[in-house]
Write a protein that holds these residues in place. Sequence first.
Motif, mmCIF file in Angstrom:
data_model
loop_
_atom_site.group_PDB
_atom_site.id
_atom_site.type_symbol
_atom_site.label_atom_id
_atom_site.label_comp_id
_atom_site.label_asym_id
_atom_site.label_seq_id
_atom_site.Cartn_x
_atom_site.Cartn_y
_atom_site.Cartn_z
ATOM 1 N N LEU A 1 0.738 -1.213 0.107
ATOM 2 C CA LEU A 1 -0.092 -0.080 0.060
ATOM 3 C C LEU A 1 0.860 1.265 0.091
ATOM 4 O O LEU A 1 1.990 1.180 0.575
ATOM 5 C CB LEU A 1 -0.912 0.053 1.164
ATOM 6 C CG LEU A 1 -1.777 -1.105 1.482
ATOM 7 C CD1 LEU A 1 -2.629 -1.231 2.717
ATOM 8 C CD2 LEU A 1 -3.010 -1.353 0.423
ATOM 9 N N LYS B 1 -4.947 4.946 1.212
ATOM 10 C CA LYS B 1 -5.369 3.874 0.779
ATOM 11 C C LYS B 1 -5.336 2.661 1.909
ATOM 12 O O LYS B 1 -4.160 2.488 2.317
ATOM 13 C CB LYS B 1 -4.473 3.279 -0.526
ATOM 14 C CG LYS B 1 -5.295 2.037 -1.209
ATOM 15 C CD LYS B 1 -4.504 1.481 -2.415
ATOM 16 C CE LYS B 1 -5.011 0.544 -3.216
ATOM 17 N NZ LYS B 1 -4.304 0.162 -4.274
ATOM 18 N N ARG C 1 -6.726 -1.232 4.176
ATOM 19 C CA ARG C 1 -7.212 -2.332 3.973
ATOM 20 C C ARG C 1 -7.806 -2.617 5.264
ATOM 21 O O ARG C 1 -7.145 -2.466 6.296
ATOM 22 C CB ARG C 1 -6.357 -3.385 3.470
ATOM 23 C CG ARG C 1 -5.891 -3.289 2.118
ATOM 24 C CD ARG C 1 -7.103 -3.520 1.096
ATOM 25 N NE ARG C 1 -6.675 -3.512 -0.492
ATOM 26 C CZ ARG C 1 -6.874 -2.362 -0.876
ATOM 27 N NH1 ARG C 1 -7.395 -1.293 -0.446
ATOM 28 N NH2 ARG C 1 -6.630 -2.242 -2.458
#
Length: 216
Positions: A151, A161, A163
Amino acid sequence: SELKAISPSVEPVVGTLRLVDGTRRDAMSSAAMLSASPEAARGRRGERLFLLLDLTGPAPAHLYREMRETVAQAYWLTGGSITAALRQAATAANRHLFQLNLYAAPSDRCYGGLACAVLRGEDFFLLVAGPARACVVHQGALESFPRGEELPHLGMGRLPKVRLYHTFAALGDTLLLASPALFEAAGQVGLARVLPRMNTHEILAGLEQVGAGAEF
């Protein structure tokens, strides 16, 4: 046998480890376990927030403290779901770094990774942003996050960004939040050998051994 929910009265045992040039250094500014503040949003009570900041460049100690406070405040003051609050925390951390970098000389800019975990009952909610790693040993089985991707660093763009993951927690399980350098040095085999140990001091000693030569 049926799993029983983890009682809020059970206190997680936490250890921190930072290695620089093969020497242990203070890691308290970059890693923390936090409970809900008195002004926390409704629904946040009873949760535990674990976080790890891994900054690159000339990151002074006060920047780690500012980032930690930014993450914690954004998380505890955000109502709604745990995942929404984690997203808000990562967004606030990224904004803080991005704004600092806008006005900093190229040699003074800092980027980084953030790994967070929230424990509520027998659930772990995990967030990874930038180059950071998380893993959970649940009933002897090791799960690592993120799964096979890199990332972008925090502080490089206006929006991070991230997760998000969910897994389960039971008494005796182990959570690890760490720099990618440790995962690269130790590998899945090394981590799977060390993390199931029951004693926190033994786990830290084992991580120092399998991560020898790396800075994390």
